[in-house]
Write a protein that holds these residues in place. Structure first.
Motif, mmCIF file in Angstrom:
data_model
loop_
_atom_site.group_PDB
_atom_site.id
_atom_site.type_symbol
_atom_site.label_atom_id
_atom_site.label_comp_id
_atom_site.label_asym_id
_atom_site.label_seq_id
_atom_site.Cartn_x
_atom_site.Cartn_y
_atom_site.Cartn_z
ATOM 1 N N ASN A 103 26.055 32.752 39.004
ATOM 2 C CA ASN A 103 27.122 32.270 39.897
ATOM 3 C C ASN A 103 26.862 32.575 41.360
ATOM 4 O OD1 ASN A 103 28.278 31.213 37.683
ATOM 5 N ND2 ASN A 103 29.903 32.749 37.493
ATOM 6 N N ARG A 154 29.899 22.130 36.308
ATOM 7 C CA ARG A 154 30.944 22.011 37.327
ATOM 8 C C ARG A 154 30.466 22.487 38.683
ATOM 9 N NH1 ARG A 154 36.196 22.666 38.737
ATOM 10 N NH2 ARG A 154 36.542 24.326 40.231
ATOM 11 N N ASP A 189 41.539 20.761 44.134
ATOM 12 C CA ASP A 189 42.458 20.490 45.243
ATOM 13 C C ASP A 189 42.261 21.445 46.422
ATOM 14 O OD1 ASP A 189 43.552 22.291 43.171
ATOM 15 O OD2 ASP A 189 45.166 22.559 44.608
ATOM 16 N N LEU A 190 41.904 22.695 46.134
ATOM 17 C CA LEU A 190 41.713 23.661 47.236
ATOM 18 C C LEU A 190 40.458 23.310 48.043
ATOM 19 C CD1 LEU A 190 42.645 26.973 45.381
ATOM 20 C CD2 LEU A 190 44.106 25.532 46.811
ATOM 21 N N SER A 212 39.918 30.786 45.283
ATOM 22 C CA SER A 212 38.946 29.977 44.527
ATOM 23 C C SER A 212 37.530 30.293 45.013
ATOM 24 C CB SER A 212 39.225 28.487 44.730
ATOM 25 O OG SER A 212 38.072 27.735 44.341
ATOM 26 N N VAL A 213 36.649 30.663 44.093
ATOM 27 C CA VAL A 213 35.280 31.032 44.443
ATOM 28 C C VAL A 213 34.530 29.845 45.041
ATOM 29 C CG1 VAL A 213 33.070 31.808 43.494
ATOM 30 C CG2 VAL A 213 35.205 32.858 42.707
ATOM 31 N N THR A 214 34.458 28.751 44.322
ATOM 32 C CA THR A 214 33.628 27.637 44.812
ATOM 33 C C THR A 214 34.304 26.877 45.934
ATOM 34 O OG1 THR A 214 34.443 26.424 42.882
ATOM 35 C CG2 THR A 214 32.190 27.257 42.776
ATOM 36 N N ASP A 216 35.544 36.392 33.587
ATOM 37 C CA ASP A 216 34.283 36.132 32.878
ATOM 38 C C ASP A 216 33.887 37.282 31.959
ATOM 39 O OD1 ASP A 216 32.651 34.275 35.568
ATOM 40 O OD2 ASP A 216 34.222 33.754 34.142
ATOM 41 N N ILE A 247 43.817 33.901 35.346
ATOM 42 C CA ILE A 247 42.958 32.902 36.012
ATOM 43 C C ILE A 247 42.917 31.618 35.199
ATOM 44 C CG2 ILE A 247 40.654 32.403 36.911
ATOM 45 C CD1 ILE A 247 41.882 34.703 38.402
ATOM 46 N N ARG A 307 31.012 32.277 28.002
ATOM 47 C CA ARG A 307 31.338 33.699 27.833
ATOM 48 C C ARG A 307 31.876 33.971 26.433
ATOM 49 N NH1 ARG A 307 28.110 35.131 31.878
ATOM 50 N NH2 ARG A 307 28.599 33.922 33.725
HETATM 51 C C1 EPZ Z 1 33.888 30.449 39.461
HETATM 52 O O1 EPZ Z 1 34.382 29.193 39.047
HETATM 53 C C2 EPZ Z 1 32.856 30.832 38.426
HETATM 54 N N1 EPZ Z 1 31.815 29.816 38.393
HETATM 55 C C3 EPZ Z 1 33.513 30.943 37.051
HETATM 56 O O2 EPZ Z 1 32.513 31.400 36.136
HETATM 57 C C4 EPZ Z 1 34.617 31.994 37.131
HETATM 58 O O3 EPZ Z 1 35.269 32.069 35.873
HETATM 59 C C5 EPZ Z 1 35.622 31.583 38.228
HETATM 60 O O4 EPZ Z 1 34.931 31.428 39.479
HETATM 61 C C6 EPZ Z 1 36.710 32.626 38.414
HETATM 62 O O5 EPZ Z 1 36.139 33.847 38.746
HETATM 63 C C7 EPZ Z 1 30.917 29.769 39.395
HETATM 64 O O6 EPZ Z 1 30.959 30.550 40.320
HETATM 65 C C8 EPZ Z 1 29.859 28.714 39.286
HETATM 66 P P1 EPZ Z 1 37.810 29.164 40.846
HETATM 67 P P2 EPZ Z 1 35.302 28.322 40.035
HETATM 68 O O7 EPZ Z 1 37.776 27.979 41.737
HETATM 69 O O8 EPZ Z 1 34.937 28.547 41.433
HETATM 70 C C9 EPZ Z 1 42.100 27.412 40.179
HETATM 71 C C10 EPZ Z 1 31.205 31.352 34.179
HETATM 72 O O9 EPZ Z 1 31.482 31.603 33.005
HETATM 73 N N2 EPZ Z 1 41.685 26.404 41.160
HETATM 74 O O10 EPZ Z 1 37.620 30.525 41.418
HETATM 75 O O11 EPZ Z 1 35.306 26.933 39.530
HETATM 76 C C11 EPZ Z 1 41.333 27.339 38.879
HETATM 77 O O12 EPZ Z 1 41.924 26.401 37.988
HETATM 78 C C12 EPZ Z 1 32.151 30.527 35.046
HETATM 79 O O13 EPZ Z 1 30.165 31.755 34.764
HETATM 80 C C13 EPZ Z 1 42.619 25.501 41.659
HETATM 81 O O14 EPZ Z 1 43.782 25.522 41.285
HETATM 82 O O15 EPZ Z 1 36.713 28.973 39.752
HETATM 83 C C14 EPZ Z 1 41.430 28.747 38.365
HETATM 84 O O16 EPZ Z 1 42.665 28.925 37.712
HETATM 85 C C15 EPZ Z 1 33.354 30.040 34.245
HETATM 86 N N3 EPZ Z 1 42.213 24.572 42.578
HETATM 87 C C16 EPZ Z 1 41.412 29.597 39.638
HETATM 88 O O17 EPZ Z 1 41.804 28.703 40.692
HETATM 89 C C17 EPZ Z 1 40.921 24.529 43.040
HETATM 90 O O18 EPZ Z 1 40.617 23.678 43.900
HETATM 91 C C18 EPZ Z 1 40.064 30.191 39.968
HETATM 92 O O19 EPZ Z 1 39.137 29.113 39.963
HETATM 93 C C19 EPZ Z 1 39.993 25.462 42.522
HETATM 94 C C20 EPZ Z 1 40.396 26.393 41.591
#
Ligand code: EPZ
Length: 424
Positions: free
Chosen positions: A23, A92, A124-125, A167-169, A309, A331, A375
């Motif tokens: 990640n 993703r 959306d974020l 949100s990480v990404t 994770d 989460i 996971r």
């Molecule tokens: C990252 O995903 C990781 N993937 C995920 O790891 C990890 O589970 C997740 O962060 C949370 O720590 C990578 O880094 C490639 P988020 P990401 O955006 O960025 C909500 C693994 O097993 N959200 O941080 O996609 C979302 O639904 C993977 O290695 C919105 O509502 O996760 C979630 O509930 C699985 N709107 C929360 O935020 C958005 O635009 C966190 O999601 C984006 C996210």
């Protein structure tokens, strides 16, 4: 779709080295889109998802050359700025090209990432942040079409928190887009994960001006252009945690090497609460043979709290704990697909409203089970190694996405696990 045959009940012993973080690798690789100079990324895990990300870069005009665990990149052309559905539907994190493309080419067309078994995966974020920088966003035919204004993106104050927190990404995409925008950007409620810090450090090494990464407030002063990157990704904290649970659940003495314990404080705290004897020695974690673990109470939250994770892996351990454990998912509320499979092995788990209550049992029994996501697959391998008898774990392509050659590495510790190829 291959199967693992696992014979449980074996004590393990030895050392296992952690690979580069998946990640971190997935977003760091996209920084090569932000410069016209060659880049080199080191310490990459040899995983299917990383190969998919490299393929996405190839479709975007980046030539790549693997050398061991390093990838050398060079811009061939910037004619195509579409990241295709057929690649993003499997991974993703391809969405991480959105910000870099917008920053460097002023436009991007990226397939909306599909959902997955751990839950709906909205973006959306991401879009809120990029629009705040002046991008025009249209969603058409399953694609995000993002276009920067004529004069380029401009800095802004952006609140990037959602219902589920940071949100990480999304933080990655906005940070990259802002790195070459005009003026200052402040991201409030930024993700604090170490992988976000790794991207920020890589961008700063390329000439960006980013401060505050790792805190909820990141300040980015845009620069006109970035130089090439020469970057080694951080170790994978989730893989390291998985190996600690491996030691605990098989009551083995294991040393996990090449890890960053400072990235794992919440996880280590929970392990110690469960009575696991874990010692931090620099970049090593030493786990001594444990007695039956104590029950735990865990809530998954954004970093630095307990990572989602690691939820499935700790649930596997909690199945054998003395007492009732409670695991709450803040989460991904539906991230419990592994529970049904653990129950097939004799676990006692009840789930309601994003909360799992696990009544520990003395033993798990080997069974025929199915992997559902990355996971969860790892958790089921751990459960199989602790169970009495034989476990057949189907659809293990999931685990290959995040754990490199896992059965070979486990066998070296004494585990009885073999991959049974499914006849074509
Ligand atoms: C990252 O995903 C990781 N993937 C995920 O790891 C990890 O589970 C997740 O962060 C949370 O720590 C990578 O880094 C490639 P988020 P990401 O955006 O960025 C909500 C693994 O097993 N959200 O941080 O996609 C979302 O639904 C993977 O290695 C919105 O509502 O996760 C979630 O509930 C699985 N709107 C929360 O935020 C958005 O635009 C966190 O999601 C984006 C996210």
């Amino acid at each position: 779709m291959d199967t693992f045959r696992i014979l449980g009940g074996q004590r393990l012993a030895g050392r296992i080295a952690v690979n580069g973080a998946k990640n971190a690798a997935l977003p760091v690789l996209t920084t090569c889109l932000m410069t016209r100079q060659p880049c080199c990324f080191h310490g990459l895990p040899l995983l299917r998802d990383v190969q998919t990300q490299v393929k996405i870069l190839n479709t975007l005009g980046i030539e790549t050359r693997w050398q061991g665990r390093s990838v050398h990149t060079r811009l061939r052309d910037d004619y195509n700025s579409t990241a295709p559905y057929e690649l993003l539907k499997t991974m993703r994190a391809g969405v991480c090209v959105l910000g870099p493309l917008l920053a460097s080419r002023g436009q991007a067309r990226v397939s909306l990432p599909g959902g997955c078994v751990i839950g709906e995966r909205p973006i959306d974020l991401h879009l809120r942040g990029l629009e705040a920088l002046g991008a025009e966003i249209d969603i058409e035919h399953g694609y995000v079409q993002a276009t920067a204004p004529i004069g380029g993106l401009r800095g802004a104050e952006i609140y990037l928190g959602g219902t589920w927190g940071s949100s990480v990404t999304a933080t990655h995409n906005v940070m990259c887009a802002a790195a070459c925008a005009r003026g200052r950007t402040v991201i409030e409620c930024a993700a604090c994960e170490p992988e976000v810090v790794d991207v920020a450090n890589c961008l700063n090494a390329m000439g960006a001006r980013i401060s505050g990464a790792g805190s909820p407030r990141i300040i980015i002063d845009g620069v006109r252009r970035l130089t090439g990157a020469d970057w080694k990704v951080i170790p994978d904290r989730i893989e390291a945690a998985t190996f600690v649970v491996l030691a605990a659940i098989t009551r083995s003495a294991l040393t996990v090497t090449n890890c960053r314990p400072d990235h794992m404080l919440a996880f280590i705290h929970v392990m110690r609460q469960m009575g696991i004897d874990i010692t931090v020695r620099g970049r090593r974690l030493e786990v001594a043979p444990s007695k039956r673990p104590r029950a735990c109470e865990v809530v998954t939250l954004p970093y630095p709290a307990f990572p989602t994770d690691c939820q499935a892996q700790v649930m596997a351990l909690a199945c054998l704990a003395d007492g009732a454990s409670v695991i709450t998912e803040r989460i991904y509320p539906d991230r419990f697909m592994h529970a049904a499979e653990l129950k097939r092995m004799g676990a006692t788990i009840s789930i309601a409203n994003a909360q799992a209550v696990i009544q520990g049992v003395r033993n798990l029994e080997g069974a025929e089970i199915m992997a559902s996501d990355l996971r969860a697959s790892a958790a089921l391998v751990l459960a199989g190694l602790a169970a009495k008898g034989e476990t057949l774990l189907h659809r293990i392509y999931h685990i290959d996405r995040g754990y490199e050659r896992i059965e070979e590495r486990l066998r070296r510790l004494g585990a009885r696990i073999e991959r049974i190829p499914t006849p074509a």
